[in-house]
Motif scaffolding. Structure first.
Motif, PDB file in Angstrom:
ATOM      1  N   LEU A 125      30.846 -15.970 -15.044  1.00  0.00           N
ATOM      2  CA  LEU A 125      29.797 -15.180 -14.394  1.00  0.00           C
ATOM      3  C   LEU A 125      28.694 -14.790 -15.376  1.00  0.00           C
ATOM      4  CD1 LEU A 125      31.934 -12.813 -12.123  1.00  0.00           C
ATOM      5  CD2 LEU A 125      30.516 -14.736 -11.386  1.00  0.00           C
ATOM      6  N   ILE A 154      25.574 -16.956 -15.263  1.00  0.00           N
ATOM      7  CA  ILE A 154      24.757 -16.989 -14.053  1.00  0.00           C
ATOM      8  C   ILE A 154      23.570 -16.059 -14.255  1.00  0.00           C
ATOM      9  CG2 ILE A 154      24.696 -16.530 -11.578  1.00  0.00           C
ATOM     10  CD1 ILE A 154      27.663 -17.084 -11.488  1.00  0.00           C
ATOM     11  N   ASP A 194      22.883 -13.969  -4.689  1.00  0.00           N
ATOM     12  CA  ASP A 194      23.716 -15.123  -5.035  1.00  0.00           C
ATOM     13  C   ASP A 194      24.785 -14.755  -6.053  1.00  0.00           C
ATOM     14  OD1 ASP A 194      22.284 -16.702  -3.312  1.00  0.00           O
ATOM     15  OD2 ASP A 194      20.963 -17.516  -4.872  1.00  0.00           O
ATOM     16  N   TYR A 195      24.401 -13.896  -7.008  1.00  0.00           N
ATOM     17  CA  TYR A 195      25.367 -13.469  -8.019  1.00  0.00           C
ATOM     18  C   TYR A 195      26.528 -12.728  -7.372  1.00  0.00           C
ATOM     19  CZ  TYR A 195      27.412 -10.963 -11.941  1.00  0.00           C
ATOM     20  OH  TYR A 195      28.293 -10.446 -12.857  1.00  0.00           O
ATOM     21  N   ARG A 221      27.582 -12.939  -4.310  1.00  0.00           N
ATOM     22  CA  ARG A 221      28.390 -13.855  -3.507  1.00  0.00           C
ATOM     23  C   ARG A 221      29.367 -14.620  -4.388  1.00  0.00           C
ATOM     24  NH1 ARG A 221      23.583 -16.407   0.336  1.00  0.00           N
ATOM     25  NH2 ARG A 221      23.496 -14.675   1.841  1.00  0.00           N
ATOM     26  N   ILE A 222      28.877 -15.150  -5.504  1.00  0.00           N
ATOM     27  CA  ILE A 222      29.742 -15.907  -6.402  1.00  0.00           C
ATOM     28  C   ILE A 222      30.804 -14.998  -7.014  1.00  0.00           C
ATOM     29  CG2 ILE A 222      29.827 -17.255  -8.530  1.00  0.00           C
ATOM     30  CD1 ILE A 222      26.987 -18.216  -7.864  1.00  0.00           C
ATOM     31  N   SER A 223      30.399 -13.789  -7.405  1.00  0.00           N
ATOM     32  CA  SER A 223      31.339 -12.826  -7.979  1.00  0.00           C
ATOM     33  C   SER A 223      32.440 -12.469  -6.984  1.00  0.00           C
ATOM     34  CB  SER A 223      30.590 -11.560  -8.403  1.00  0.00           C
ATOM     35  OG  SER A 223      31.481 -10.586  -8.883  1.00  0.00           O
ATOM     36  N   LEU A 245      33.426 -14.256  -4.440  1.00  0.00           N
ATOM     37  CA  LEU A 245      34.261 -15.436  -4.226  1.00  0.00           C
ATOM     38  C   LEU A 245      35.292 -15.577  -5.345  1.00  0.00           C
ATOM     39  CD1 LEU A 245      34.875 -18.045  -2.650  1.00  0.00           C
ATOM     40  CD2 LEU A 245      33.140 -19.192  -4.046  1.00  0.00           C
ATOM     41  N   CYS A 246      34.860 -15.396  -6.586  1.00  0.00           N
ATOM     42  CA  CYS A 246      35.786 -15.511  -7.720  1.00  0.00           C
ATOM     43  C   CYS A 246      36.865 -14.434  -7.659  1.00  0.00           C
ATOM     44  CB  CYS A 246      35.012 -15.405  -9.031  1.00  0.00           C
ATOM     45  SG  CYS A 246      33.968 -16.826  -9.395  1.00  0.00           S
TER      46      CYS A 246
END
Length: 261
Positions: free
Chosen positions: A45, A48, A61-62, A64-66, A68-69
């Motif tokens: 992360l 990103i 977006d950050y 969302r990715i965070s 998800l992880c």
């Protein structure tokens, strides 16, 4: 199990104290597991880029990715902690490798069940907000039913709901109190990091984020203690929680709106 967890209904104070005690008892194992799980996540992360000047759209977006992880891999740390706490309370402690290995074996079941519960809660929230809130409390023990009782899918959802049913308000209150404590702890750590951290230091950011993740462990342990206490009493036939003084017995239970089949 220790502390009479299978014999008496724990008060909120005893849940908090026992969870904190188990966190300290398993501190080094927890540190090992949380570092194994969260260091790679936070390292990825950190690469990103986030344009904070754009406001909410710049961090969407950050986040969302965070998220998800956290949902994909963070569940391993939670389940490992559940195995550590239950084994410790039984007097048969596990090594970090054993706890993490058991969590990995239940990982596919946990992901499948998480997707199912998220879909149900999303559908309920789309209908009305209140049913979604009610069912989110019913499903608060799902991950522990998957890990510790080897349930999966609807079986795990029903198992969690059965433990909560009849005690909705009490469990909701315990959960909210513990989550508020966790949030305040994380905010305090973030504030300290902002004051002390050197600007644009990826290493400091990595260590700070991982420390924040580790800080959630004692509060997860408290929820695990709550689960184990409710689960033991539900299957022992011991007396359960009484309704609040002056209220009818039915007031201690949230209404059933939709029963997953």
């Amino acid at each position: 199990m220790k502390y009479g967890i299978t014999e008496n209904r724990f008060t909120l104070g005893k849940i908090v104290a026992t969870g904190a005690r188990e966190f300290r008892a398993n501190l080094w194992s927890i540190l090992f597991i949380f570092l194994i799980v969260y260091l790679p996540i936070n390292y990825a992360l950190s690469y990103i880029s986030v344009d904070w000047s754009e406001g909410p759209s710049g961090i969407r977006d950050y986040l969302r990715i965070s998220l998800l992880c956290e949902n994909l891999f963070g569940v391993l740390a939670t389940m490992s902690l559940a195995f550590l706490v239950e084994a410790s309370l039984k007097g048969t402690p596990l090594t970090p490798a054993q706890a993490l290995g058991r969590a990995l074996s239940r990982w596919p079941a946990a992901l499948l069940t998480a997707i199912l519960s998220a879909a149900i809660l999303l559908a309920l929230c789309c209908l009305l907000i209140i049913p979604g809130i009610i069912w989110s409390v019913y499903y608060v023990f799902v991950i522990y039913a998957v890990a510790l009782r080897e349930k999966i899918g609807l079986d795990a959802l029903r198992y969690s709901k059965a433990l909560v049913k009849g005690h909705w308000w009490g469990i909701a209150g315990c959960f909210i109190f513990i989550e508020v404590l966790r949030l305040l702890t994380m905010l305090l750590l973030a504030f300290i990091s902002a004051l002390l951290g050197p600007e644009e230091s990826r290493l400091f950011e990595l260590l700070s984020d991982t420390a924040t993740d580790i800080s959630s462990a004692p509060f997860i342990a408290m929820i695990i203690v709550l689960f184990l206490n409710r689960d033991a009493l539900a299957h022992s036939g011991a007396p359960q929680e009484e309704p609040a003084p002056g209220l009818p017995a039915s007031s201690n239970q949230a209404p059933d709106i939709i029963e997953p089949r």
